[in-house]
Design a protein around this motif. Sequence first.
Motif, PDB file in Angstrom:
ATOM      1  N   PHE A   5       0.994  -1.109   0.003  1.00  0.00           N
ATOM      2  CA  PHE A   5      -0.047  -0.023  -0.213  1.00  0.00           C
ATOM      3  C   PHE A   5       0.745   1.266   0.054  1.00  0.00           C
ATOM      4  N   SER A   6       0.411   2.345  -0.371  1.00  0.00           N
ATOM      5  CA  SER A   6       1.062   3.666  -0.361  1.00  0.00           C
ATOM      6  C   SER A   6       0.549   4.641   0.408  1.00  0.00           C
ATOM      7  N   PRO A   7       0.884   4.798   1.865  1.00  0.00           N
ATOM      8  CA  PRO A   7       0.287   5.580   2.678  1.00  0.00           C
ATOM      9  C   PRO A   7       1.073   7.076   2.242  1.00  0.00           C
ATOM     10  N   PRO A   8       0.741   8.100   2.826  1.00  0.00           N
ATOM     11  CA  PRO A   8       1.312   9.506   2.169  1.00  0.00           C
ATOM     12  C   PRO A   8       3.070   9.454   2.579  1.00  0.00           C
ATOM     13  N   ILE A   9       3.389   8.699   3.681  1.00  0.00           N
ATOM     14  CA  ILE A   9       4.695   8.841   3.693  1.00  0.00           C
ATOM     15  C   ILE A   9       5.725   8.066   2.642  1.00  0.00           C
ATOM     16  N   VAL A  10       5.160   7.198   1.846  1.00  0.00           N
ATOM     17  CA  VAL A  10       5.802   6.753   0.770  1.00  0.00           C
ATOM     18  C   VAL A  10       6.125   7.730  -0.153  1.00  0.00           C
ATOM     19  N   THR A  11       5.180   8.952  -0.428  1.00  0.00           N
ATOM     20  CA  THR A  11       5.450   9.555  -1.492  1.00  0.00           C
ATOM     21  C   THR A  11       5.931  10.729  -1.292  1.00  0.00           C
ATOM     22  N   THR A  12       6.151  11.196   0.217  1.00  0.00           N
ATOM     23  CA  THR A  12       6.847  12.223   0.646  1.00  0.00           C
ATOM     24  C   THR A  12       8.104  12.058   1.471  1.00  0.00           C
ATOM     25  N   ALA A  18       9.382   3.171  -4.300  1.00  0.00           N
ATOM     26  CA  ALA A  18       9.420   2.506  -2.756  1.00  0.00           C
ATOM     27  C   ALA A  18       7.875   1.670  -2.649  1.00  0.00           C
ATOM     28  N   ILE A  19       8.108   0.533  -2.014  1.00  0.00           N
ATOM     29  CA  ILE A  19       6.623  -0.184  -1.579  1.00  0.00           C
ATOM     30  C   ILE A  19       6.806  -0.670  -0.246  1.00  0.00           C
ATOM     31  N   VAL A  20       5.763  -0.127   0.699  1.00  0.00           N
ATOM     32  CA  VAL A  20       5.605  -0.567   1.979  1.00  0.00           C
ATOM     33  C   VAL A  20       4.903  -1.885   2.147  1.00  0.00           C
ATOM     34  N   TYR A  21       5.279  -2.718   2.970  1.00  0.00           N
ATOM     35  CA  TYR A  21       4.450  -3.872   3.058  1.00  0.00           C
ATOM     36  C   TYR A  21       3.977  -3.910   4.541  1.00  0.00           C
ATOM     37  N   ASP A  22       4.479  -3.246   5.496  1.00  0.00           N
ATOM     38  CA  ASP A  22       4.199  -3.341   6.940  1.00  0.00           C
ATOM     39  C   ASP A  22       4.484  -2.010   7.375  1.00  0.00           C
ATOM     40  N   LEU A  23       3.702  -1.672   8.504  1.00  0.00           N
ATOM     41  CA  LEU A  23       4.056  -0.541   9.250  1.00  0.00           C
ATOM     42  C   LEU A  23       3.964  -0.783  10.632  1.00  0.00           C
ATOM     43  N   LEU A  24       4.600  -0.123  11.661  1.00  0.00           N
ATOM     44  CA  LEU A  24       4.356  -0.654  12.920  1.00  0.00           C
ATOM     45  C   LEU A  24       4.591   0.815  13.648  1.00  0.00           C
ATOM     46  N   GLY A  33       8.438  -1.401   6.865  1.00  0.00           N
ATOM     47  CA  GLY A  33       9.403  -2.585   6.185  1.00  0.00           C
ATOM     48  C   GLY A  33       8.696  -2.575   4.579  1.00  0.00           C
ATOM     49  N   GLY A  34       9.679  -2.723   3.903  1.00  0.00           N
ATOM     50  CA  GLY A  34       9.251  -3.207   2.393  1.00  0.00           C
ATOM     51  C   GLY A  34      10.306  -3.129   1.328  1.00  0.00           C
ATOM     52  N   THR A  35      10.375  -2.345   0.352  1.00  0.00           N
ATOM     53  CA  THR A  35      11.294  -2.528  -0.754  1.00  0.00           C
ATOM     54  C   THR A  35      11.588  -1.007  -1.183  1.00  0.00           C
ATOM     55  N   PHE A  36      12.615  -0.457  -0.445  1.00  0.00           N
ATOM     56  CA  PHE A  36      13.063   0.851  -0.794  1.00  0.00           C
ATOM     57  C   PHE A  36      14.663   1.085  -0.225  1.00  0.00           C
ATOM     58  N   ASN A  37      15.154   2.471  -0.776  1.00  0.00           N
ATOM     59  CA  ASN A  37      16.527   2.474  -0.398  1.00  0.00           C
ATOM     60  C   ASN A  37      16.896   3.725   0.189  1.00  0.00           C
ATOM     61  N   THR A  38      15.772   4.678   0.330  1.00  0.00           N
ATOM     62  CA  THR A  38      16.159   5.919   0.959  1.00  0.00           C
ATOM     63  C   THR A  38      14.865   6.169   1.769  1.00  0.00           C
ATOM     64  N   VAL A  39      15.293   6.779   2.959  1.00  0.00           N
ATOM     65  CA  VAL A  39      13.988   7.500   3.748  1.00  0.00           C
ATOM     66  C   VAL A  39      14.588   8.765   4.064  1.00  0.00           C
ATOM     67  N   GLN A  66      13.416  -7.934   0.706  1.00  0.00           N
ATOM     68  CA  GLN A  66      12.232  -7.375   1.172  1.00  0.00           C
ATOM     69  C   GLN A  66      11.711  -7.550   2.428  1.00  0.00           C
ATOM     70  N   VAL A  67      11.436  -6.693   3.203  1.00  0.00           N
ATOM     71  CA  VAL A  67      10.803  -6.860   4.832  1.00  0.00           C
ATOM     72  C   VAL A  67       9.367  -6.789   4.586  1.00  0.00           C
ATOM     73  N   ARG A  68       8.545  -7.837   4.907  1.00  0.00           N
ATOM     74  CA  ARG A  68       7.136  -7.844   4.684  1.00  0.00           C
ATOM     75  C   ARG A  68       6.311  -7.995   6.026  1.00  0.00           C
ATOM     76  N   ALA A  69       7.184  -8.211   6.908  1.00  0.00           N
ATOM     77  CA  ALA A  69       6.598  -8.333   8.385  1.00  0.00           C
ATOM     78  C   ALA A  69       7.331  -7.792   9.429  1.00  0.00           C
ATOM     79  N   LEU A  70       6.678  -6.906  10.482  1.00  0.00           N
ATOM     80  CA  LEU A  70       7.414  -6.073  11.590  1.00  0.00           C
ATOM     81  C   LEU A  70       6.530  -6.641  12.891  1.00  0.00           C
ATOM     82  N   HIS A  71       7.144  -7.011  13.795  1.00  0.00           N
ATOM     83  CA  HIS A  71       6.700  -7.285  15.049  1.00  0.00           C
ATOM     84  C   HIS A  71       7.525  -6.646  16.187  1.00  0.00           C
ATOM     85  N   LEU A  72       6.975  -6.007  17.191  1.00  0.00           N
ATOM     86  CA  LEU A  72       7.838  -5.411  18.373  1.00  0.00           C
ATOM     87  C   LEU A  72       7.323  -6.330  19.554  1.00  0.00           C
TER      88      LEU A  72
END
Length: 95
Positions: A5-12, A18-24, A33-39, A66-72
């Motif tokens: 999915f592409s929340p606003p953080i992806v485009t800004t 970039a592709i985001v697969y998980d947020l925490l 977590g996803g497929t990207f190379n800069t933040v 690719q990072v597809r899952a995050l758990h804290l």
Amino acid sequence: MTRPFSPPIVTTVLNSGAIVYDLLVDNGTLYLGGTFNTVGGQARSNIAAWRPATGTQPFLASSNGQVRALHLQGSLLYVGGTVATRGVVTGVKSN
């Protein structure tokens, strides 16, 4: 199957394409977590932590796949995905 999915953080904040697969979210920090190379213009490979309120990145981490899952759990951040070698995600959670 997990759909990206592409929340606003992806485009800004993340690099183009970039592709985001998980947020925490934890204590004001957004883990991605996803497929990207800069933040925020800083090199980050597929995993990152971002504090939207300050624009800071509290840890340096990277993954060779690719990072597809995050758990804290407590102070440990568990990462799942298509990493090629066990133990290749580096970085530490900071408060």
